[in-house]
Design an enzyme around this catalytic site. Sequence first.
Site, PDB file in Angstrom:
ATOM      1  CE1 TYR A 161      27.228  52.323  36.717  1.00 27.08           C
ATOM      2  CE2 TYR A 161      28.506  51.119  35.082  1.00 27.08           C
ATOM      3  CZ  TYR A 161      27.296  51.414  35.677  1.00 27.08           C
ATOM      4  OH  TYR A 161      26.144  50.819  35.248  1.00 27.08           O
ATOM      5  CG  ASP A 208      36.954  49.605  37.695  1.00 25.35           C
ATOM      6  OD1 ASP A 208      37.291  49.443  36.498  1.00 25.35           O
ATOM      7  OD2 ASP A 208      35.792  49.868  38.040  1.00 25.35           O
ATOM      8  CG  PHE A 239      44.800  34.413  49.243  1.00 28.01           C
ATOM      9  CD1 PHE A 239      45.942  34.438  48.452  1.00 28.01           C
ATOM     10  CD2 PHE A 239      44.282  35.630  49.672  1.00 28.01           C
ATOM     11  CE1 PHE A 239      46.553  35.631  48.101  1.00 28.01           C
ATOM     12  CE2 PHE A 239      44.882  36.832  49.332  1.00 28.01           C
ATOM     13  CZ  PHE A 239      46.020  36.832  48.534  1.00 28.01           C
TER      14      PHE A 239
END
Length: 781
Positions: free
Chosen positions: A487, A399, A679
Site C-alpha cells: 500500500y 506498519d 493511558f
Amino acid sequence: MAVDREVTVSKNVWKTVRVVAIAGIVLAAILLIALIVILIDQTFLPVCPKGQTIKPRNYEKPGVFDDLTPREMKAARDFLLSLESPALKRQEDASVNSSYIYMIDLHITLKSAVLQYLDGGHRQPERTAKAIVYRGDLDPPRVEEYLVGPLPNPNYHVLIRDPAYRRLPIPWPSRPVDQIEYKHLYGILIKATEKLYTVFRESYGMHYHNCTKEEACMAFFDVAPRGLESGERKSWFWGFRKVEGFYSHPLGIEIQIKHEGTDVSEWRVVRVIYNGQMYYTIEKLVEQYTLNRLRKLDIKVDSYDEQYSSFERRGPKDYDAPGRGPRFYEPDGRRYSVDGQHVQYVGWNFNFRMRTSTGLQIFDVRFQGERIAYELSLQEAAVFYSGYGAVSGSTNYFDTSWLLGASSYELVPGVDCPGTASFHDSHHFVNSGQPKYYKNSICVFEQNSGMPLRRHYSSDFQGGYSNYGGLVDHFLVVRTILNVWNYDYLIDYIFHLNGVIELKVSATGYVQTTFALAHEKPYGTIVENNVLANLHQHMFHFKADLDIGGRANRYSTLDISKETVRIPWYVERNKTQLKFEKVLKEKEMDAILEFSFDHPKYHLFYNQKTRNKFDYHRAYRVQHGAMSKFHLEEASFSRAANWARYQMAVTKHKDTEDVSTTIYAQNDPFDPVLDFHTFLDNNDKLVDEDLVVWLTAGVVHIPHSEDIPATATPGNSYTIYLRPYNFFQTCPSVSLSEAVHITPGNNFDTLHVQTFGTKQESRCFQKEENYEEFNGTTPLI
C-alpha cells in the site's frame, strides 16, 4: 559618340562609405534582433516570480524540532561504539548474536522545557538522540533503548526504562526484523527452494534459488505477526512472480521458517504449503510431488498475460489522446516560506519533522499568533486481513513496526505533488551503520480546491441582484507518502485560511492478494485467474496535542437530542425539534467516543478563562469524518490495537505517553510492550489540564476488479477536521485580500468589482520540477 570616363574616389571617401555601410548593416541587425525580441515577448509569457523564500536546513544550528543531522547521527553512533559497556559492534561486522545499533532518532525533550524556550525566553534545550540497541550477546537477549547527548558532541548515555512500557526489558522476539536477520532467513530460503527447483519449473515455469535477470524469476516476501502466541518467531514467506506489481501474482507456495533465539544454526523450515496442501518438511513435499500424490499446479503465463498488474498504458485508446490536464501555478510566486523545517503561510506558522518510526510530524502550530496545537502526528497505520490460507488468514500489519518514516521515499513532481511544490529531504539512521539520505520525501504546496471558501449571491428576486461576495478556498498542504509493502498512503496535513486544520489519509497502491483456493472465496474477490484480493480493515491512529488558549484545557460535548414541546404561539399545538446541552467531561473514562447515530454531539476543547465578546468559550472543535468501528476486538492480536477500539479518546498529557504504539507491536501483538489501555486506566482528571486527543480513522475494504492494477484514491480518503468554534469574532478569512466583492451599477449596466489590491490577470507561467530528476534510491551518506 559616347565617351568613357573614369571616376576617381579618394581613399578617405571610400573609407567613409564602408564605415557607413557597415554601421547600417549593424543597425539593421540590431533592429531585426529587437523586432524578434519584441515578437518573442509578445508570444511567450515570462516565468512567474518565485515569491517567498525556500531556505535549506541549517545543519550547523538545528532547531528544537529539527530532525537529527547526519553529523549528529554519526556522533551518537561513534560515542556508543566507543563505550566498553555496552560493547557494541558496527553493524557491518555484527551478527544476530551480537550487540549493535538498530536505530538512532531524535528524542524531543519535555514539553514544558520546549515551551519555556519557545514562549519564556529560556535557552534552547540540549539536543538528544534515542538509540535502539539489539543485545543479541546477552543471555537472555533483549532490546535496550538509550538516550545519548548532548549533541553534536555527546558525553553521556542513559539506559531508559520507559514508564509507558508494560514489559521491561523489551522482549527479544518483539524486535523488528532487520537486514542482519533477513540475510540468514533468505539464506535458508535459497537452500530450501533449491530442493524445489523441479516443482517450481513444472508448476510455474520459474525458479528462485539461482535465478538471473534473463530468466523468469520468483520472489519471496514475509508477513507478520510471526506466530500465534507471545514469544514465537515463525515467519511465513510466500512466493510471487517477479514482475511489476508482483503483489497481484501469488503462486500458492508458502514456506514458514522458525527463527527463534540467536543461534542461527537452529533456524529451519517448519511448514511448507503448495496449492493448499501442507507438509512439515521440504523433502516430504518433493517426495509427494514426485509420486504424483498431490494436486499439482500448472499456471505458467506469458509476458502478455502477466501485464494485468503493470502501470503501462493499455486498454481502449478511443477516449483519450495524449494531452496535459490542468496544473497548478502561482502567478505571484509562493505565498508560503520554508526556513529549514519551519513553515509560514498567511497567518499559519509550524514546524515539521520526519520521525523514523511514525513518519511526518507537525509541531507548534500557530494561527494568527496563537498556538492551536503543540503536536499533530500519525501514530499507526494498521491493516487487518481475513482469509483461509496460512498467510492470508494470519496477516495483520502494524506498519509503525515496519518504520513509516523510513518508508517515505522520494516523491515525483507533477504526480505525487504538484510540479510547483517545494520538496524537502530527510535522513534516517536505521538498519544500517550509516545515515541514509531520502531525497524529496516531503513536499509543501499551496492548492486551489476549485471551490469557494465562502460565497453568496444576493438576489433581489426580480431578476437582478444586490451584491456578490466570494473567496477562493486556498490551503497549504504538507505531504509525505508512506510505502509499506503493497500500500501507498498519502499523509496530508492541510491548513485552511479560515483557521481549519485537516488531517487526511488517502490510500492507493496494490491490494494484497492470495492464491485463490476454493475456501478463500468468502474472504475476498477474484481479480484475476487464480488470484483473490482479501477483505481487510484499514485503521489509522492520530495524535492531536491541542493547546487552545494555553495548556489548561477542558473537553466538553454539545449533546444533541430531540424534544416535543408545546408551541407557545399556537394553542394546543406541539412541535418536535432538536436541542443541545453542554456536558463537561471530567475524567478520561468519560471522554471515550464510541460513535452512535442516536446520540450526535460536537466535541469542543477550550480554555475556561478565554471567551469571545458574546461570552462563549473560544474553542476548537474536533469533527471526525472517518470513523470506523474496530471489528476484531476479540482477536488474539487485538491487544496491540487497543487504540483502535475508540474513534476518539482524550487523555491528560504526559511526556511518557508520547506514542500510542511502538515498533515492537508487530512481532508480539499478543502481549505487547505498550498497551494503549494503560493511558486510560488511571482515569486522570481532564478539567483545566493539558489534553491530548487520540483519533482513529478507518474503513473496511472489500476489494473489487477496479483495484487492479492499483487502488485509486477517489473514495479512499479519510479526513478529520480541527475547526475553530467561537474562537474568532468572525471568520478569520475576512482579512484576506484575495476576496472578490461585486455590486451592480444603476440598471445593472456597470459593475463595481473590488479585489482589494489583488491582480486578477496573470501574464506569466510557472516553472515546474521535472520527472527526469527522480532518482528513487536512499544512498548511505
